[in-house]
Design a protein around this motif. Sequence first.
Motif, PDB file in Angstrom:
ATOM      1  N   GLU A  48       0.858  -1.047   0.646  1.00  0.00           N
ATOM      2  CA  GLU A  48      -0.158  -0.089   0.101  1.00  0.00           C
ATOM      3  C   GLU A  48       0.202   1.130   0.258  1.00  0.00           C
ATOM      4  OE1 GLU A  48      -2.804  -0.434   3.063  1.00  0.00           O
ATOM      5  OE2 GLU A  48      -3.850  -2.268   2.199  1.00  0.00           O
ATOM      6  N   ALA A  49       1.712   1.119   0.423  1.00  0.00           N
ATOM      7  CA  ALA A  49       2.841   2.680   0.918  1.00  0.00           C
ATOM      8  C   ALA A  49       3.421   2.693  -0.337  1.00  0.00           C
ATOM      9  CB  ALA A  49       4.230   2.457   2.066  1.00  0.00           C
ATOM     10  N   ARG A  50       3.895   1.288  -1.310  1.00  0.00           N
ATOM     11  CA  ARG A  50       4.441   1.529  -2.602  1.00  0.00           C
ATOM     12  C   ARG A  50       4.232   2.477  -3.744  1.00  0.00           C
ATOM     13  NH1 ARG A  50       7.051  -3.391  -3.740  1.00  0.00           N
ATOM     14  NH2 ARG A  50       5.066  -3.670  -4.360  1.00  0.00           N
ATOM     15  N   THR A  51       2.066   1.961  -3.216  1.00  0.00           N
ATOM     16  CA  THR A  51       1.655   2.275  -4.695  1.00  0.00           C
ATOM     17  C   THR A  51       1.144   3.518  -4.433  1.00  0.00           C
ATOM     18  OG1 THR A  51       0.416  -0.242  -4.622  1.00  0.00           O
ATOM     19  CG2 THR A  51      -1.226   1.581  -5.700  1.00  0.00           C
ATOM     20  N   ILE A  52       1.142   4.348  -3.191  1.00  0.00           N
ATOM     21  CA  ILE A  52       0.760   5.271  -3.029  1.00  0.00           C
ATOM     22  C   ILE A  52       1.751   6.835  -2.825  1.00  0.00           C
ATOM     23  CG2 ILE A  52       0.853   7.443  -1.016  1.00  0.00           C
ATOM     24  CD1 ILE A  52      -1.178   5.058   0.579  1.00  0.00           C
ATOM     25  N   GLU A  53       2.814   5.576  -3.052  1.00  0.00           N
ATOM     26  CA  GLU A  53       4.098   6.511  -3.464  1.00  0.00           C
ATOM     27  C   GLU A  53       4.101   6.403  -4.816  1.00  0.00           C
ATOM     28  OE1 GLU A  53       7.280   8.788  -4.217  1.00  0.00           O
ATOM     29  OE2 GLU A  53       7.007   8.759  -2.610  1.00  0.00           O
ATOM     30  N   GLN A  54       3.799   5.857  -5.857  1.00  0.00           N
ATOM     31  CA  GLN A  54       4.063   5.896  -7.024  1.00  0.00           C
ATOM     32  C   GLN A  54       2.443   6.415  -7.924  1.00  0.00           C
ATOM     33  OE1 GLN A  54       2.898   1.261  -7.516  1.00  0.00           O
ATOM     34  NE2 GLN A  54       5.480   0.740  -8.004  1.00  0.00           N
ATOM     35  N   GLU A  55       1.544   6.785  -7.293  1.00  0.00           N
ATOM     36  CA  GLU A  55       0.538   7.190  -6.885  1.00  0.00           C
ATOM     37  C   GLU A  55       0.363   8.984  -7.388  1.00  0.00           C
ATOM     38  OE1 GLU A  55      -2.807   5.753  -4.667  1.00  0.00           O
ATOM     39  OE2 GLU A  55      -3.572   4.512  -5.952  1.00  0.00           O
ATOM     40  N   ARG A  56       1.745   9.187  -6.320  1.00  0.00           N
ATOM     41  CA  ARG A  56       2.154  10.402  -5.945  1.00  0.00           C
ATOM     42  C   ARG A  56       2.851  10.722  -7.248  1.00  0.00           C
ATOM     43  NH1 ARG A  56       3.417   9.975  -0.024  1.00  0.00           N
ATOM     44  NH2 ARG A  56       1.535   9.915   1.319  1.00  0.00           N
ATOM     45  N   ARG A  57       3.749   9.990  -7.550  1.00  0.00           N
ATOM     46  CA  ARG A  57       4.437  10.464  -8.703  1.00  0.00           C
ATOM     47  C   ARG A  57       3.590  10.232 -10.594  1.00  0.00           C
ATOM     48  NH1 ARG A  57       9.939   6.271  -7.804  1.00  0.00           N
ATOM     49  NH2 ARG A  57      11.011   6.937  -5.941  1.00  0.00           N
ATOM     50  N   ILE A  58       3.087   9.133 -10.733  1.00  0.00           N
ATOM     51  CA  ILE A  58       2.068   9.744 -11.372  1.00  0.00           C
ATOM     52  C   ILE A  58       1.103  10.780 -11.775  1.00  0.00           C
ATOM     53  CG2 ILE A  58       0.038   8.371 -12.248  1.00  0.00           C
ATOM     54  CD1 ILE A  58       1.548   6.238 -11.734  1.00  0.00           C
ATOM     55  N   ASP A  59       0.582  10.984 -10.193  1.00  0.00           N
ATOM     56  CA  ASP A  59      -0.259  12.506 -10.233  1.00  0.00           C
ATOM     57  C   ASP A  59       0.688  13.605 -10.213  1.00  0.00           C
ATOM     58  OD1 ASP A  59      -2.494  11.322 -10.002  1.00  0.00           O
ATOM     59  OD2 ASP A  59      -2.717  11.321  -7.539  1.00  0.00           O
ATOM     60  N   GLY A  60       2.488  13.860 -10.022  1.00  0.00           N
ATOM     61  CA  GLY A  60       3.187  14.868 -10.499  1.00  0.00           C
ATOM     62  C   GLY A  60       2.961  15.116 -12.256  1.00  0.00           C
ATOM     63  N   VAL A  61       3.421  13.852 -12.755  1.00  0.00           N
ATOM     64  CA  VAL A  61       3.114  13.821 -13.813  1.00  0.00           C
ATOM     65  C   VAL A  61       2.436  14.556 -14.098  1.00  0.00           C
ATOM     66  CG1 VAL A  61       3.456  12.333 -16.079  1.00  0.00           C
ATOM     67  CG2 VAL A  61       5.233  12.519 -14.707  1.00  0.00           C
ATOM     68  N   ILE A  62       1.022  14.066 -14.376  1.00  0.00           N
ATOM     69  CA  ILE A  62      -0.325  14.010 -15.266  1.00  0.00           C
ATOM     70  C   ILE A  62      -0.402  16.002 -14.668  1.00  0.00           C
ATOM     71  CG2 ILE A  62      -2.977  13.685 -14.719  1.00  0.00           C
ATOM     72  CD1 ILE A  62      -2.275  10.558 -13.921  1.00  0.00           C
ATOM     73  N   SER A  63       0.211  15.943 -13.502  1.00  0.00           N
ATOM     74  CA  SER A  63       0.090  17.690 -13.596  1.00  0.00           C
ATOM     75  C   SER A  63       0.377  17.811 -14.284  1.00  0.00           C
ATOM     76  CB  SER A  63       0.187  17.916 -11.763  1.00  0.00           C
ATOM     77  OG  SER A  63       0.206  19.271 -11.572  1.00  0.00           O
ATOM     78  N   HIS A  64       1.795  18.162 -14.143  1.00  0.00           N
ATOM     79  CA  HIS A  64       2.832  19.272 -15.022  1.00  0.00           C
ATOM     80  C   HIS A  64       2.248  18.964 -16.415  1.00  0.00           C
ATOM     81  CE1 HIS A  64       5.919  18.540 -11.880  1.00  0.00           C
ATOM     82  NE2 HIS A  64       6.630  19.300 -12.515  1.00  0.00           N
ATOM     83  N   LEU A  65       2.136  17.639 -16.889  1.00  0.00           N
ATOM     84  CA  LEU A  65       1.362  17.724 -18.780  1.00  0.00           C
ATOM     85  C   LEU A  65       0.678  18.126 -18.668  1.00  0.00           C
ATOM     86  CD1 LEU A  65       1.839  14.274 -19.663  1.00  0.00           C
ATOM     87  CD2 LEU A  65       3.155  16.094 -20.091  1.00  0.00           C
ATOM     88  N   ASP A  66      -0.253  18.859 -17.630  1.00  0.00           N
ATOM     89  CA  ASP A  66      -1.651  19.082 -17.704  1.00  0.00           C
ATOM     90  C   ASP A  66      -1.502  20.783 -17.736  1.00  0.00           C
ATOM     91  OD1 ASP A  66      -4.668  19.169 -17.922  1.00  0.00           O
ATOM     92  OD2 ASP A  66      -4.807  20.412 -16.093  1.00  0.00           O
ATOM     93  N   GLY A  67      -0.360  21.008 -17.266  1.00  0.00           N
ATOM     94  CA  GLY A  67      -0.409  22.631 -16.584  1.00  0.00           C
ATOM     95  C   GLY A  67       0.610  22.922 -18.742  1.00  0.00           C
ATOM     96  N   TRP A  68       1.171  21.917 -18.730  1.00  0.00           N
ATOM     97  CA  TRP A  68       1.998  22.610 -20.575  1.00  0.00           C
ATOM     98  C   TRP A  68       0.790  21.933 -21.849  1.00  0.00           C
ATOM     99  CZ3 TRP A  68       6.008  18.711 -23.036  1.00  0.00           C
ATOM    100  CH2 TRP A  68       6.756  18.842 -24.044  1.00  0.00           C
TER     101      TRP A  68
END
Length: 84
Positions: A48-68
């Motif tokens: 669960e901890a690893r999944t949460i960390e992976q989700e945070r990373r994915i959400d960060g990339v999504i946020s950057h792409l959406d901003g771009w």
Amino acid sequence: MQTPTTAQLRTAIEVLKSLRKRLNEHAAHSVMQLPETRLGDDYAARIEARTIEQERRIDGVISHLDGWRSELLEQRKQRVSHRV
């Protein structure tokens, strides 16, 4: 390197959202398969901890792409308004 189109960025965002969903499903399935023991509980917590960390990373990339993507859309609007 060429700048991606807004459609390509939107597609990349959707792919990442699908990946996020798949990670969640895989983690849930993995946790369900574990025995109900202390060791199983410890391993479930790590999954669960690893999944949460992976989700945070994915959400960060999504946020950057959406901003771009938003920046590109704004630039397109400005170019169109200057032409008129």
